[in-house]
Design a protein around this motif. Structure first.
Motif, short mmCIF file in Angstrom:
data_model
loop_
_atom_site.label_atom_id
_atom_site.label_comp_id
_atom_site.label_asym_id
_atom_site.label_seq_id
_atom_site.Cartn_x
_atom_site.Cartn_y
_atom_site.Cartn_z
N UNK A 262 0.93 -1.01 0.00
CA UNK A 262 0.01 0.03 0.09
C UNK A 262 0.79 1.12 0.09
N UNK A 263 1.86 1.39 1.04
CA UNK A 263 2.98 2.47 0.53
C UNK A 263 3.82 2.27 1.40
N UNK A 300 13.94 11.34 2.92
CA UNK A 300 12.80 9.68 2.73
C UNK A 300 11.69 10.30 2.34
N UNK A 301 11.12 9.22 1.19
CA UNK A 301 10.23 9.23 0.21
C UNK A 301 8.64 8.65 0.56
N UNK A 302 8.06 9.20 0.37
CA UNK A 302 6.68 8.77 0.19
C UNK A 302 5.98 8.00 -0.33
N UNK A 303 5.95 6.81 -0.88
CA UNK A 303 5.22 6.21 -1.93
C UNK A 303 4.25 5.60 -1.48
N UNK A 304 3.04 5.74 -2.68
CA UNK A 304 1.94 5.87 -2.18
C UNK A 304 0.71 4.76 -3.41
N UNK A 305 0.98 3.63 -3.30
CA UNK A 305 -0.01 2.01 -4.29
C UNK A 305 -1.49 2.72 -4.49
N UNK A 326 6.23 10.42 -4.35
CA UNK A 326 4.90 9.02 -5.94
C UNK A 326 3.89 8.37 -5.40
N UNK A 327 3.20 8.89 -6.71
CA UNK A 327 1.31 8.14 -6.80
C UNK A 327 1.31 7.05 -7.62
N UNK A 328 1.93 5.80 -6.62
CA UNK A 328 1.44 4.84 -8.62
C UNK A 328 0.25 4.74 -8.40
N UNK A 329 -0.41 4.69 -9.90
CA UNK A 329 -2.03 4.34 -10.47
C UNK A 329 -1.73 3.79 -11.33
#
Length: 329
Positions: A262-263, A300-305, A326-329
């Protein structure tokens, strides 16, 4: 980034190299680098490319003035000693190790060949170096974390995303030396967040099904993975299992989000491998690992799927989406 864009970018970067950088190396000298990963070649490919890109930016050309010997354990920890011994036997000038586990394997067979670790976890407590400022031995490189703060932050992100969650599974490999301290930090922080943690051990692929069965039996509502070389190698399988069992999953590196978590919240591993080339360059030029300070993470990076969020029926808070790198869509 698409593959074609990546190749174009590399071609443009090569054309822009200053002549001074290309002429840095003594004529006719071919340096030898050992590259040692606990994961498979396939799972490491993007990190290998990042390391090679870092070398190219410093004027090194694989096959011309630098040769790289690659060794992959494919997630099988029993192979580490033999692979480390093989690299040392070859007499390489420096060994690039991906994490604590393979760094320790190399340290057991050489105290003289420089070791650059591209993503170490709490390297002082793990015994890799004497201190961050003065490593003192034959190991230097980059730290992905220097304590438990990031792991507590991931619990906070679980609570921010799923306010009603009270039971969180923690998938961890007890053979990875920093993990007991990581888990302890999380357990200390959990009550203040209204969380009960359910640790589930997994030392390899064959243990994952039992670990997930334990978490389901214990009625966990989300999952945090303590990453190490073994679980990183099997991140794709873990992502599939998490979605299957309706467990929103959180981990350290964006690679987990790319395989269905999820993230994720942590350092950019590719950047770490790219930066490790600078340590290799300094060592080629005569620097001693003992005198090269460990570089600590500064970002630090926050990535959300969002695909995973939709599959699990999770509505991501707008404030969290706004913070994402980044948001993965």
């Amino acid at each position: 980034m698409r593959r074609r864009e990546f190749i174009t970018l590399l071609g443009g970067a090569a054309a822009a190299w200053p002549l001074a950088a290309r002429a840095q190396q003594p004529a006719g000298r071919v340096y030898r680098v050992g590259y040692f990963a606990t994961t498979s070649r396939e799972r490491s490919l993007h990190l290998m490319k990042a390391f090679e890109e870092g070398l190219r930016s410093l004027g090194y050309r694989v096959g011309e003035n630098v040769a790289i010997e690659y060794r992959f354990a494919d997630g099988e920890m029993g192979r580490l000693s033999a692979l480390a011994t093989d690299l040392v036997r070859l007499g390489v000038d420096v060994i690039v190790a991906g994490n604590n586990t393979n760094t320790v394997a190399v340290m057991k067979v050489t105290t003289t060949i420089p070791i650059v670790v591209a993503s170490s976890a709490d390297p002082v407590s793990a015994g890799l170096v004497a201190s961050l400022a003065r490593p003192g031995g034959n190991v230097t490189g980059i730290a992905q974390d220097t304590g438990g703060e990031q792991h507590v932050k991931r619990l906070e992100l679980v609570k921010d995303t799923l306010p009603n969650v009270s039971r969180v599974g923690v998938l961890w490999n007890p053979d990875f030396s920093p993990n007991p301290a990581r888990l302890s930090s999380m357990q200390e922080a959990a009550p203040a967040l209204g969380l009960t943690l359910v640790p589930a051990e997994a030392r390899g692929l064959d243990a994952l099904e039992q670990a997930f069965a334990t978490m389901v039996k214990e009625r966990t509502q989300a999952l945090v993975v303590l990453s190490d070389g073994v679980l990183f190698n099997f991140r794709g399988q873990i992502g599939v299992m998490a979605i299957r069992d309706r467990l929103p999953a959180v981990a350290a590196a964006r690679e987990y989000a790319e395989t269905g978590f999820l993230l994720t919240y942590g350092i950019d591993l590719r950047d770490g491998f790219r930066r490790s080339a600078a340590f290799v360059d300094k060592i080629f030029k005569g620097a001693k690992p003992a005198d090269l300070p460990i570089e600590q993470p500064t970002r630090f990076e926050l990535v959300i799927n969002l695909r995973t969020a939709k599959a699990l029926g999770v509505i991501m808070p707008p404030a969290l989406l706004a913070r994402a790198d980044q948001v993965l869509e």
